[in-house]
Design a protein around this motif. Structure first.
Motif, mmCIF file in Angstrom:
data_model
loop_
_atom_site.group_PDB
_atom_site.id
_atom_site.type_symbol
_atom_site.label_atom_id
_atom_site.label_comp_id
_atom_site.label_asym_id
_atom_site.label_seq_id
_atom_site.Cartn_x
_atom_site.Cartn_y
_atom_site.Cartn_z
ATOM 1 N N ILE A 9 -82.781 24.940 10.816
ATOM 2 C CA ILE A 9 -81.752 25.802 11.746
ATOM 3 C C ILE A 9 -80.408 25.806 11.286
ATOM 4 O O ILE A 9 -79.801 25.041 10.999
ATOM 5 C CB ILE A 9 -81.730 24.906 13.178
ATOM 6 C CG1 ILE A 9 -83.619 24.690 13.498
ATOM 7 C CG2 ILE A 9 -81.109 25.774 14.012
ATOM 8 C CD1 ILE A 9 -83.577 24.136 14.945
ATOM 9 N N THR A 10 -80.049 27.030 10.929
ATOM 10 C CA THR A 10 -78.572 27.344 10.678
ATOM 11 C C THR A 10 -78.033 28.578 11.277
ATOM 12 O O THR A 10 -78.985 28.990 12.239
ATOM 13 C CB THR A 10 -78.622 27.439 8.978
ATOM 14 O OG1 THR A 10 -79.198 28.947 8.778
ATOM 15 C CG2 THR A 10 -79.295 26.451 8.246
ATOM 16 N N GLU A 11 -76.761 28.689 11.262
ATOM 17 C CA GLU A 11 -76.117 29.908 11.871
ATOM 18 C C GLU A 11 -76.884 31.233 11.314
ATOM 19 O O GLU A 11 -77.008 32.199 12.093
ATOM 20 C CB GLU A 11 -74.739 30.061 11.391
ATOM 21 C CG GLU A 11 -73.732 28.800 12.197
ATOM 22 C CD GLU A 11 -72.561 28.776 11.739
ATOM 23 O OE1 GLU A 11 -72.161 29.723 10.558
ATOM 24 O OE2 GLU A 11 -71.815 28.039 12.132
ATOM 25 N N ALA A 12 -77.587 31.248 10.151
ATOM 26 C CA ALA A 12 -77.866 32.643 9.802
ATOM 27 C C ALA A 12 -79.563 32.394 9.680
ATOM 28 O O ALA A 12 -80.164 33.556 9.242
ATOM 29 C CB ALA A 12 -77.298 32.728 8.280
ATOM 30 N N SER A 13 -80.241 31.206 10.262
ATOM 31 C CA SER A 13 -81.792 31.391 9.878
ATOM 32 C C SER A 13 -82.209 32.289 11.014
ATOM 33 O O SER A 13 -81.719 32.678 11.898
ATOM 34 C CB SER A 13 -82.029 30.093 10.241
ATOM 35 O OG SER A 13 -81.798 29.483 11.499
ATOM 36 N N GLN A 14 -83.496 32.793 10.649
ATOM 37 C CA GLN A 14 -84.317 33.752 11.505
ATOM 38 C C GLN A 14 -85.519 32.988 12.167
ATOM 39 O O GLN A 14 -86.005 32.311 11.245
ATOM 40 C CB GLN A 14 -84.497 34.835 10.712
ATOM 41 C CG GLN A 14 -84.949 34.814 9.391
ATOM 42 C CD GLN A 14 -84.974 36.148 8.626
ATOM 43 O OE1 GLN A 14 -85.557 37.333 9.061
ATOM 44 N NE2 GLN A 14 -84.597 36.235 7.348
ATOM 45 N N GLU A 50 -77.401 21.324 1.653
ATOM 46 C CA GLU A 50 -76.496 22.581 1.786
ATOM 47 C C GLU A 50 -76.663 23.351 0.472
ATOM 48 O O GLU A 50 -76.970 24.542 0.261
ATOM 49 C CB GLU A 50 -74.959 22.584 1.741
ATOM 50 C CG GLU A 50 -74.264 23.800 2.249
ATOM 51 C CD GLU A 50 -74.657 24.199 3.583
ATOM 52 O OE1 GLU A 50 -74.670 25.303 3.939
ATOM 53 O OE2 GLU A 50 -74.823 23.374 4.549
ATOM 54 N N HIS A 60 -86.420 29.512 11.103
ATOM 55 C CA HIS A 60 -86.509 28.310 12.197
ATOM 56 C C HIS A 60 -87.552 28.516 13.040
ATOM 57 O O HIS A 60 -87.984 29.828 13.275
ATOM 58 C CB HIS A 60 -85.163 28.026 12.619
ATOM 59 C CG HIS A 60 -84.669 29.147 13.638
ATOM 60 N ND1 HIS A 60 -83.775 30.229 13.370
ATOM 61 C CD2 HIS A 60 -84.885 29.570 14.989
ATOM 62 C CE1 HIS A 60 -83.584 30.886 14.410
ATOM 63 N NE2 HIS A 60 -84.369 30.595 15.442
ATOM 64 N N ASP A 97 -88.068 28.671 17.148
ATOM 65 C CA ASP A 97 -87.532 28.722 18.450
ATOM 66 C C ASP A 97 -88.097 27.707 19.223
ATOM 67 O O ASP A 97 -89.083 27.238 19.178
ATOM 68 C CB ASP A 97 -87.817 30.208 19.223
ATOM 69 C CG ASP A 97 -86.925 31.303 18.615
ATOM 70 O OD1 ASP A 97 -86.159 31.001 17.803
ATOM 71 O OD2 ASP A 97 -87.159 32.259 18.878
ATOM 72 N N SER A 137 -82.842 19.924 19.737
ATOM 73 C CA SER A 137 -82.656 21.162 18.697
ATOM 74 C C SER A 137 -83.319 20.793 17.349
ATOM 75 O O SER A 137 -83.159 21.659 16.662
ATOM 76 C CB SER A 137 -81.141 21.273 18.499
ATOM 77 O OG SER A 137 -80.575 19.963 17.950
#
Length: 166
Positions: free
Chosen positions: A96-101, A127, A138, A140, A146
């Protein structure tokens, strides 16, 4: 009537998926990763790290699948992933990252072999590895927590991947 292990009629199949474990070091998790690698027809399991426990706890959880699953132990996740990149694998990290889909929106390549990277039980994928990835996916989740156990997440990912690759 419930079928026994000997009566199931599943077709044995191997998918072009290599599971790369970035410092997964819990013996029960490793045993479970062997078991699901066998169940989902993973081509190879690579355990990366300095202290990979092989012992009674791992063997009990794996239920002897370590005898059948193609695997290797590598000291460096980074070098392992670089090798796969050089060999034109699609590098996909499960994190899970800011850019993961979301995994359910991601289309897995049927043209390239896939290296699925999973991470350390406490710190996830480094990283450096995330930066080498072609995609970060990721799962949902809808509860308070989380994150989920690395094996449970890998189960879900391999199910979605093999479903798409059939």
């Amino acid at each position: 009537m419930q079928l026994t292990h000997y009566d199931t009629n599943f077709t044995k199949r191997t998918f072009p998926i290599t599971l790369v474990c970035d410092n997964v070091t819990n013996a029960s998790n490793i045993g479970s990763l062997f078991r699901i690698s066998d169940a989902f027809g993973v081509e190879k399991l690579i355990l990366c790290g300095e202290h990979i426990p092989f012992g009674r706890k791992m063997a009990k959880t794996s239920r002897a699948t370590e005898k059948y699953v193609n695997y290797e132990i590598a000291s460096s996740t980074s070098e392992t992933v670089k090798t796969f990149k050089t060999n034109d694998y699609q590098i996909i990290s499960l994190e899970i990252t800011e850019a993961s889909q979301p995994i359910h929106n991601f289309k897995f390549s049927t043209e390239k072999s896939i290296a699925l990277v999973i991470g350390d039980e406490n710190y996830g994928i480094s990283e450096a590895i995330l930066n080498m990835s072609d995609a970060i996916i990721h799962i949902d989740m809808f509860g308070q927590n989380s994150s989920m156990n690395v094996v449970q997440a890998t189960n879900i990912a391999l199910y979605e991947m093999t479903k798409q690759l059939l």
